[in-house]
Design a protein around this motif. Structure first.
Motif, short mmCIF file in Angstrom:
data_model
loop_
_atom_site.label_atom_id
_atom_site.label_comp_id
_atom_site.label_asym_id
_atom_site.label_seq_id
_atom_site.Cartn_x
_atom_site.Cartn_y
_atom_site.Cartn_z
N PRO A 398 0.80 -1.23 0.00
CA PRO A 398 0.00 0.00 0.00
C PRO A 398 0.84 1.28 0.00
O PRO A 398 0.38 2.32 -0.48
N GLN A 399 2.09 1.22 0.52
CA GLN A 399 2.89 2.47 0.60
C GLN A 399 3.59 2.80 -0.72
O GLN A 399 4.12 3.89 -0.89
N LEU A 400 3.64 1.85 -1.66
CA LEU A 400 4.41 2.09 -2.89
C LEU A 400 3.49 2.12 -4.10
O LEU A 400 2.44 1.48 -4.10
N SER A 414 6.73 6.64 -3.62
CA SER A 414 5.83 6.55 -2.47
C SER A 414 5.33 7.93 -2.08
O SER A 414 6.07 8.91 -2.18
N ASP A 415 4.09 7.98 -1.62
CA ASP A 415 3.55 9.24 -1.11
C ASP A 415 3.61 9.27 0.42
O ASP A 415 3.30 10.28 1.04
N THR A 416 3.99 8.14 1.02
CA THR A 416 3.95 8.07 2.49
C THR A 416 5.30 7.81 3.15
O THR A 416 5.48 8.14 4.32
N VAL A 417 6.24 7.23 2.44
CA VAL A 417 7.57 7.01 3.03
C VAL A 417 8.64 7.62 2.12
O VAL A 417 8.39 7.85 0.93
N ASP A 418 9.81 7.89 2.72
CA ASP A 418 10.94 8.40 1.94
C ASP A 418 11.52 7.22 1.15
O ASP A 418 12.12 6.31 1.72
N VAL A 419 11.31 7.25 -0.16
CA VAL A 419 11.68 6.10 -0.98
C VAL A 419 13.21 5.89 -0.99
O VAL A 419 13.69 4.77 -1.16
N PRO A 439 10.62 12.58 -10.61
CA PRO A 439 10.34 12.50 -9.17
C PRO A 439 11.18 11.46 -8.46
O PRO A 439 11.75 10.54 -9.11
N ALA A 440 11.23 11.57 -7.11
CA ALA A 440 11.97 10.63 -6.28
C ALA A 440 11.40 9.23 -6.49
O ALA A 440 10.19 9.02 -6.33
N ALA A 441 12.25 8.30 -6.87
CA ALA A 441 11.79 6.93 -7.13
C ALA A 441 13.00 6.00 -7.11
O ALA A 441 14.15 6.45 -7.00
N VAL A 442 12.70 4.71 -7.20
CA VAL A 442 13.75 3.69 -7.24
C VAL A 442 13.34 2.73 -8.34
O VAL A 442 12.13 2.52 -8.55
N HIS A 443 14.31 2.14 -9.07
CA HIS A 443 13.89 1.12 -10.02
C HIS A 443 14.74 -0.15 -9.95
O HIS A 443 15.87 -0.14 -9.47
N LEU A 444 14.11 -1.21 -10.45
CA LEU A 444 14.80 -2.48 -10.65
C LEU A 444 14.66 -2.82 -12.12
O LEU A 444 13.53 -2.90 -12.63
#
Ligand code: PLP
Length: 510
Positions: A398-400, A414-419, A439-444
């Motif tokens: 739900p957080q991602l 994420s809108d709720t945690v620091d990714v 925007p702030a994000a992470v990828h695989l």
């Protein structure tokens, strides 16, 4: 508005004034001293992680007075390689190693060992090298729709060269467009300030193009789905534009730009269109065959005049090769370099380097013919199934949220945690994922390494725990979080650029 906001606004309105304001601010001694202190602190933290062998492996800041025994050297190299192997072999890294199977690597190594002295610059000594390269180009061209056009007509033939990697392929394609425009300009109108129009998400190699080749890069914001905005791209075209670029897919979010529409804009204006398929060139043709909904992206689209496709990624070759392709031999000729007056003799070179590692071309050719259509098809099936499982698993947290509509390069925010803190917790668990920003994000980026049993389950379990840890320790700062935090809040981009250059300095400290 705070200083960061004012600086960002200034940067947008007038980059020259913003740069001047930055220079003035940074030249204030107290500001300079504070920045230097902050740099040092941050770099000291990073240095420990990028220089783990200090005191643990033989080190040679200068040549050893007497050469070492080969066995001793081999021992060191093998020990370091063994220590690093689990990091990529076990499927914990995003991208990086795309095949990595033991037998495949041993096979490539054997080809490399047999051909390690080969230099394609000497076509007379090693005609095998030019055979391998011509076939690599031709196999890639036919895979990417090149067989659908009249191959007897040099204006329509899909041709190309082997390069050292995706960046070089892109650099050369853009140089070809610049030089074609110059040649045309001599005949008709002058283009003294060539421009390339690309979405913000297209690979940073284009910024290198601007940096090296005096081409102005016009970056155009993407739409809400992270794909290129066709109308905005159209509006960005000027009389100086020499080419448009789109990606199939993009590095950050793994989405495919609307290539057909973008290429149509380029065709209307009589300029080039480059599909950067460095990531997707060896995946999307097979994805389409497997029944995935792949929009047209290759030479089947009439307006596509060049492409890049990386053999050293999903082509499963060793690192150091890529292919750049053109519609027509004339466009390709603008990539070439020739010199007729040098006392060293008549000289010609198709790509940026002079001497080149022919062994990498031999290994690339070997990887392609040993994999074959059936091999690429099967590899793609496994990668896309794994990509779908990872995407579904992230969506269930739900957080991602997953960005865009990707197939195998899965970016989440994420809108709720620091990714970035989630990224740091994943790093602590051994993962090597990519941090993205704006925007702030992470990828695989899923590779064959992730298709092995248990990897998806481990990734999703670790991700769940990482998110929970970040939620339960809300104030801690770790890993890249402060670096990206800094990059996001520092008012001036020059300061961030400075920090990156200092980081490179650290890499070159013995
Ligand atoms: C879409 C895309 N283009 C270009 C490149 C640059 O490739 P290289 O790192 O081989 O220079 C990459 C690398 O990941 C990429 O993903």
């Amino acid at each position: 508005m705070d200083i960061a906001g004012i600086a960002a606004k200034l940067e947008r309105l007038n980059p020259k004034i913003a740069a001047m304001a930055e220079r003035l601010t940074v030249s204030i001694p107290a500001v300079r001293a504070r920045l230097d202190r902050e740099y040092e602190q941050m770099l000291a933290g990073m240095e420990a992680s990028v220089k783990p062998y200090r005191g643990q492996a033989p080190s040679f800041p200068r040549l050893p007075e007497r050469g070492l025994a080969r066995d001793e050297v081999l021992q060191t190299v093998e020990a370091l390689a063994a220590r690093e192997r689990p990091g990529w072999r076990d499927g914990l890294a995003s991208g990086a190693v795309y095949h990595g199977g033991d037998e495949h690597i041993a096979f490539l190594n054997r080809v490399y060992a047999t051909t390690s002295q080969v230099n394609p610059l000497h076509a007379d000594l090693w005609p095998s090298a030019t055979k391998y390269e011509a076939e690599i180009v031709s196999m890639t061209a036919t895979m990417l729709g090149g067989d659908t056009v009249g191959s007897d007509d040099p204006r329509r033939q899909i041709v190309g060269t082997v390069t050292s990697g995706g960046t070089e392929s892109i650099l050369l394609a853009m140089k070809a467009y610049r030089d074609r425009a110059r040649a045309r300009a001599r005949a008709r109108r002058r283009i003294t300030h060539p421009e390339v129009v690309a979405p913000t998400t297209a690979h940073v190699a284009l910024d290198k193009v601007a940096h090296y080749f005096g081409i102005k890069l016009v970056r155009v914001p993407v739409g809400a789905d992270y794909r290129a905005d066709v109308s905005a791209m159209r509006r960005a075209v000027t009389r100086n534009t020499v080419a448009l670029v789109g990606s199939a897919p993009t590095f950050p979010h793994g989405v495919i730009d609307p290539i057909e529409d973008l290429a149509a804009v380029a065709a209307e204006r009589g300029i080039g269109f480059h599909t950067d398929a460095c990531l997707g060139g060896f995946v999307l043709p097979w994805a389409r065959r497997l029944g995935y909904d792949v929009p047209p992206f290759d030479f089947r689209v009439p307006g596509v005049t060049s492409m890049s496709a990386d053999t050293h990624k999903f082509g499963y070759a060793a690192k150091g090769t890529s292919v750049v392709l053109y519609r027509g031999t004339k466009l390709r000729s603008h990539q070439y370099f020739t010199a007729t007056e040098w006392p060293g003799g008549l000289y010609f070179s198709p790509t940026l380097a002079g001497s080149r590692p022919g062994a990498l071309s031999a290994a690339c050719w070997a990887a392609m013919v040993a994999t074959g259509e059936d091999g690429y098809l099967e590899a793609t099936r496994r990668i896309l199934e794994t990509g779908a499982a990872i995407r579904d698993g992230i969506t269930a947290l739900p957080q991602l949220r997953v960005l865009g509509d990707p197939l195998w390069v899965i970016a989440f925010a994420s809108d709720t945690v620091d990714v970035y803190r989630v990224l740091a917790h994943m790093t602590r668990r051994g993962w090597s994922l990519n941090g993205l920003h704006r925007p702030a994000a992470v990828h695989l980026c899923v590779t064959l390494r992730h298709t092995r049993p248990g990897v998806v389950e481990r990734f999703l379990a670790d991700l769940r725990v990482s998110v929970d840890e970040v939620l339960s320790q809300p104030t801690e700062k770790e890993g890249m979080a402060p670096v990206y935090g800094l990059a996001a809040t520092i008012p001036f981009r020059g300061v961030v650029r400075d920090l990156l250059k200092k980081y490179i300095d650290v890499l070159y400290r013995p």
